[in-house]
Design a protein around this motif. Structure first.
Motif, PDB file in Angstrom:
ATOM      1  N   HIS A 180       4.554   0.558 -14.560  1.00  0.00           N
ATOM      2  CA  HIS A 180       5.271  -0.197 -12.783  1.00  0.00           C
ATOM      3  C   HIS A 180       4.038  -0.976 -12.402  1.00  0.00           C
ATOM      4  N   LEU A 181       3.103  -0.753 -12.568  1.00  0.00           N
ATOM      5  CA  LEU A 181       1.488  -1.200 -12.080  1.00  0.00           C
ATOM      6  C   LEU A 181       1.137  -1.538 -12.791  1.00  0.00           C
ATOM      7  N   SER A 182      -0.159  -2.396 -12.643  1.00  0.00           N
ATOM      8  CA  SER A 182      -1.604  -2.473 -13.632  1.00  0.00           C
ATOM      9  C   SER A 182      -2.237  -3.059 -12.851  1.00  0.00           C
ATOM     10  N   LEU A 183      -3.423  -3.190 -12.568  1.00  0.00           N
ATOM     11  CA  LEU A 183      -4.743  -2.760 -11.346  1.00  0.00           C
ATOM     12  C   LEU A 183      -5.844  -2.825 -12.237  1.00  0.00           C
ATOM     13  N   LYS A 184      -6.847  -4.010 -12.248  1.00  0.00           N
ATOM     14  CA  LYS A 184      -7.793  -4.075 -13.201  1.00  0.00           C
ATOM     15  C   LYS A 184      -9.046  -3.993 -11.717  1.00  0.00           C
ATOM     16  N   PHE A 185      -9.235  -3.180 -12.340  1.00  0.00           N
ATOM     17  CA  PHE A 185     -10.876  -2.520 -11.328  1.00  0.00           C
ATOM     18  C   PHE A 185     -12.160  -2.903 -12.147  1.00  0.00           C
ATOM     19  N   LEU A 186     -13.901  -3.139 -11.537  1.00  0.00           N
ATOM     20  CA  LEU A 186     -14.853  -3.750 -12.357  1.00  0.00           C
ATOM     21  C   LEU A 186     -15.804  -2.758 -11.947  1.00  0.00           C
ATOM     22  N   ARG A 207       6.970  13.024 -16.395  1.00  0.00           N
ATOM     23  CA  ARG A 207       8.118  11.639 -15.841  1.00  0.00           C
ATOM     24  C   ARG A 207       7.097  10.386 -15.175  1.00  0.00           C
ATOM     25  N   PHE A 208       6.303  10.483 -14.640  1.00  0.00           N
ATOM     26  CA  PHE A 208       5.413   9.673 -14.228  1.00  0.00           C
ATOM     27  C   PHE A 208       3.493  10.161 -14.635  1.00  0.00           C
ATOM     28  N   PRO A 245       0.858  -1.318   0.172  1.00  0.00           N
ATOM     29  CA  PRO A 245       0.431  -0.038  -0.205  1.00  0.00           C
ATOM     30  C   PRO A 245       0.680   1.317  -0.171  1.00  0.00           C
ATOM     31  N   GLN A 246       1.588   1.502   0.692  1.00  0.00           N
ATOM     32  CA  GLN A 246       2.714   2.695   0.571  1.00  0.00           C
ATOM     33  C   GLN A 246       3.640   2.561  -0.359  1.00  0.00           C
ATOM     34  N   LYS A 247       4.031   1.812  -0.893  1.00  0.00           N
ATOM     35  CA  LYS A 247       4.849   1.734  -2.402  1.00  0.00           C
ATOM     36  C   LYS A 247       3.768   2.242  -3.688  1.00  0.00           C
ATOM     37  N   PHE A 248       2.142   1.872  -3.574  1.00  0.00           N
ATOM     38  CA  PHE A 248       1.816   2.584  -4.558  1.00  0.00           C
ATOM     39  C   PHE A 248       0.664   3.813  -3.642  1.00  0.00           C
ATOM     40  N   ILE A 249       1.166   4.343  -3.131  1.00  0.00           N
ATOM     41  CA  ILE A 249       0.967   5.705  -2.587  1.00  0.00           C
ATOM     42  C   ILE A 249       1.822   6.550  -3.475  1.00  0.00           C
ATOM     43  N   ASP A 250       3.450   5.431  -2.813  1.00  0.00           N
ATOM     44  CA  ASP A 250       4.687   6.679  -3.671  1.00  0.00           C
ATOM     45  C   ASP A 250       4.180   7.491  -4.657  1.00  0.00           C
ATOM     46  N   LEU A 251       3.571   6.226  -5.287  1.00  0.00           N
ATOM     47  CA  LEU A 251       3.659   6.432  -6.865  1.00  0.00           C
ATOM     48  C   LEU A 251       2.983   7.331  -7.220  1.00  0.00           C
ATOM     49  N   LEU A 252       1.535   6.659  -7.014  1.00  0.00           N
ATOM     50  CA  LEU A 252       0.625   7.746  -6.811  1.00  0.00           C
ATOM     51  C   LEU A 252       0.753   9.446  -6.521  1.00  0.00           C
ATOM     52  N   GLN A 253       1.689   9.754  -6.059  1.00  0.00           N
ATOM     53  CA  GLN A 253       1.945  11.034  -5.633  1.00  0.00           C
ATOM     54  C   GLN A 253       3.026  11.136  -6.268  1.00  0.00           C
ATOM     55  N   GLN A 254       4.187  10.656  -7.358  1.00  0.00           N
ATOM     56  CA  GLN A 254       5.160  11.313  -8.149  1.00  0.00           C
ATOM     57  C   GLN A 254       4.136  11.558  -9.081  1.00  0.00           C
ATOM     58  N   VAL A 299       2.402   4.648 -15.695  1.00  0.00           N
ATOM     59  CA  VAL A 299       3.410   4.018 -16.718  1.00  0.00           C
ATOM     60  C   VAL A 299       4.655   5.420 -16.342  1.00  0.00           C
ATOM     61  N   GLU A 300       6.101   5.246 -16.639  1.00  0.00           N
ATOM     62  CA  GLU A 300       7.227   5.941 -16.605  1.00  0.00           C
ATOM     63  C   GLU A 300       7.877   6.046 -17.735  1.00  0.00           C
ATOM     64  N   THR A 301       7.449   7.225 -18.177  1.00  0.00           N
ATOM     65  CA  THR A 301       7.671   7.389 -19.973  1.00  0.00           C
ATOM     66  C   THR A 301       9.549   8.277 -19.445  1.00  0.00           C
TER      67      THR A 301
END
Length: 645
Positions: free
Chosen positions: A137-143, A105-106, A85-94, A127-129
């Protein structure tokens, strides 16, 4: 069921549909940790995507620990479920930090298989460009949310809004009550302050009138005083003016008297000046005649000196050639001996290092073979483990169908588990052996590095010995130049009357021949030091007991030569005196060393063959320049500090 909210912010997302252009959408991402205690304590991660402008936009994702393991294996994640969860939040903040840039970049991508987001599954990609490609970096499938979930979400939103409304209404009431209280209090204080102000105004008017009356009275009194002072100052000024005029007239009379006296003195001085000019003219005529005679005498002296210098130069050149050849032969022989010794030592060290290297290479080859054997055993064990796993799977399948043969199967499985435990123990032993072999290999590599360092040290010693040889040559050349400078100074300082006699004494015709030892069987001439001493004898006899600089130089050179001869008195009896004596070497060059050769160096190497205190001895001090004179502070410094290599 308890829910802990971790993240709740609006993020800019790029929406991509099938056959549609990309568009930006502000989506609120809500991340919660759900903890379930009945029947088993579990933790799930719930992620919700909503839109503040569209209340029917709802996508949900719940990740349990089992789901996360499959996600980890699919996408190659290196994080555990607790840290995810913390790593996912870090990616969202970037992504939030980079969303306002032209080329972020992100970024977050919401990808749908349908042309529009009409209740179809969606995948959220982080996605990182970079200039080469887009890295996901991460792909999550939402319903998409069902009607019941949307209703529940809307009900929660309504509930939150109502609670917020109630809170705001309560705050409004409180603030209104506070403001009414403050208003009444301020009105009361205002009325009190206005009363006080009226009182202060009345007091101020009365005070200002009293002050104005006082100031007017004081002004009139001050004006009267100023008029009285002005009249007094005018009277004093007139008196001082009269006194100054009287003094000025007296000084003018005195100056006129002085001027008349100075005119009389001026006339006398002009008459004396004319007489002096006439005497100066006569003296100038006499001086021109004397200067002509002096120039003639100088020309004669120059011609005589030229003849003398040509004769001396011929003599010095002949002696120089002989001394140079002898010193070169001696120096070259010493260099050859030293270099031969160094080469033999380096060869011995190289042979030893090569032998050690060969031994190390043999040991490494043997260890590599052992490692290969261990690897083959590990491979065979892994194959057996795979087979055992297949057998276990078959046994588990048979358990469901054949319950009657359960006892027999249990015994077989127990035996298989024992075999597995034994094989695992063997595997651990092999791994330990592998680690020990790796450590031994590292130790051998360290030994090889140490041997290489020893090789480099020997090479450095070789270079240092070469530098020592160069410094020895520099000292010899400098001593030769100093001796030649002393000899030239003696010849130039001698008076012109005794010059012819001195030249006859020093000329090569009157110089004694160098004796050779015919009786001992040696046909080569004696050392140049002996010739230099014989050369100094006639001059010493003329000067008597007075110590001239040439005799000092001879004594110093004899002592220096004796110090150089001590270490190699037996073996190099013919070569060392020739190397030590270089008194007349390079007499034609510029005499003396430059000032930079007398600067002391911290990293200098002491001269081999000379003692450390040779330069500090009493014999060297008269011949060293002022910069190179050894002071009491530098009494113990080596000779090489004054002669850089």
């Amino acid at each position: 069921m308890a829910a802990e909210r971790i993240f709740d912010r609006a993020v800019s997302v790029r929406v991509r549909g099938c056959g549609c252009e990309e568009r930006r959408l502000n989506v609120r991402v809500n991340i919660e940790l759900l903890s379930i205690s009945n029947p088993v304590h579990k933790k799930d991660l719930a992620v919700r995507l909503t839109d503040d402008t569209d209340p029917f936009f709802l996508y949900n994702l719940v990740i349990s620990e089992e789901d996360f393991q499959s996600l980890k294996s699919q996408q190659g994640l290196l994080v555990d479920f607790s840290a995810f969860p913390q790593k996912f939040i870090d990616l969202l903040q970037q992504c939030i930090q980079e969303q306002n840039k032209d080329i972020p970049r992100f970024l977050l991508q919401l990808v749908s298989s349908a042309p529009a987001l009409d209740h179809t599954p969606v995948s959220l990609n982080v996605v990182e460009t970079n200039p080469f490609k887009h890295l996901t970096h991460l792909s999550l499938k939402f319903l998409p949310g069902t009607d019941a979930e949307i209703k529940k979400f809307l009900a929660n939103c309504l509930k939150c809004l109502k609670e917020d409304k109630m809170m705001l209404e309560e705050k409004l009431k409180r603030t209104e009550e506070d403001l009414t209280r403050q208003l009444s209090y301020t009105q009361q204080s205002l009325s009190e302050k206005s009363r006080e102000l009226d009182k202060l105004k009345n007091e101020w008017t009365s005070y200002t009138t009293a002050l104005s009356n006082k100031h007017s009275q004081e002004l009139t009194s001050e004006k009267e005083r100023a008029l009285q002072a002005q009249t007094q100052y005018q009277q004093q000024h007139e008196q001082q003016k009269k006194e100054l005029e009287n003094l000025h007239q007296k000084s003018i009379q005195q100056l006129q008297n002085r001027l008349s006296e100075l005119e009389v003195i001026n006339k006398d001085l002009t008459e004396r000046r004319y007489k002096g000019d006439s005497t100066v003219r006569e003296l100038k005529a006499k001086l021109s005649g004397l200067e002509d005679e002096c120039q003639r005498a100088k020309q004669e002296v120059l011609s005589l000196r030229r003849e003398n210098t040509t004769l001396d130069a011929e003599c010095h050149e002949k002696e120089k050639l002989i001394n140079q050849l002898q010193t070169r032969v001696a120096v070259l022989e010493q260099e050859i001996k030293d270099k031969d010794q160094l080469v033999t030592r380096t060869k011995e060290v190289l042979d030893a290092t090569q032998e050690q290297k060969v031994i190390l290479e043999d040991s490494t080859e043997e260890k590599q073979r052992h490692i290969e054997k261990l690897e083959t055993t590990i491979k065979s064990l892994s194959a057996e483990l795979l087979k055992a796993n297949e057998i276990i799977k078959k046994l588990q399948g048979d358990l469901k169908t054949l319950m009657s043969k359960l006892k027999l199967k249990n015994t077989v499985t127990i035996q298989q588990e024992k075999l597995l435990a034994e094989k695992e123990e063997k595997l651990q032993k092999e791994q330990r052996e592998l680690q020990e072999m790796g450590q031994s290999l590292r130790m051998k590599e360290q030994e090889v590095c140490k041997l290489q360092e020893q090789l480099e040290n020997t090479i450095q010693k070789l270079e240092e010995s070469k530098q020592l040889l160069k410094t020895n040559e520099n000292v010899i050349t400098w001593l030769n130049r100093q001796l030649s400078e002393v000899q030239m100074a003696k010849k130039l300082d001698s008076p012109a009357s005794a010059h012819a006699g001195g030249r006859a004494a020093v000329s090569p015709l009157s110089m004694p021949d160098r004796p050779s030892f015919h009786s001992s069987g040696l046909s080569h001439p004696i050392s140049p030091l002996y010739a230099f001493q014989n050369f100094l004898e006639p001059i010493h006899s003329k000067n008597g007991n007075s110590q001239c600089p040439v005799s000092k130089a001879g004594n110093f050179f004899v002592q220096l030569n004796s110090q150089l001869l001590k270490p190699t008195r037996c073996s190099d009896a013919h070569t060392v005196p020739a190397a030590g004596h270089a008194a007349n070497k390079e007499n034609g060059d510029q005499l003396g060393l430059e000032s930079k050769y007398f600067k002391k160096k911290d990293d200098s190497i002491p001269l081999r063959g000379l003692s450390q205190n040779t330069l500090n001895s009493e014999y060297l001090r008269p011949y060293l320049p002022a910069k190179a004179q050894p002071s009491p502070k530098t009494a113990g410094t080596p000779a090489s500090a004054y002669f850089p290599g």
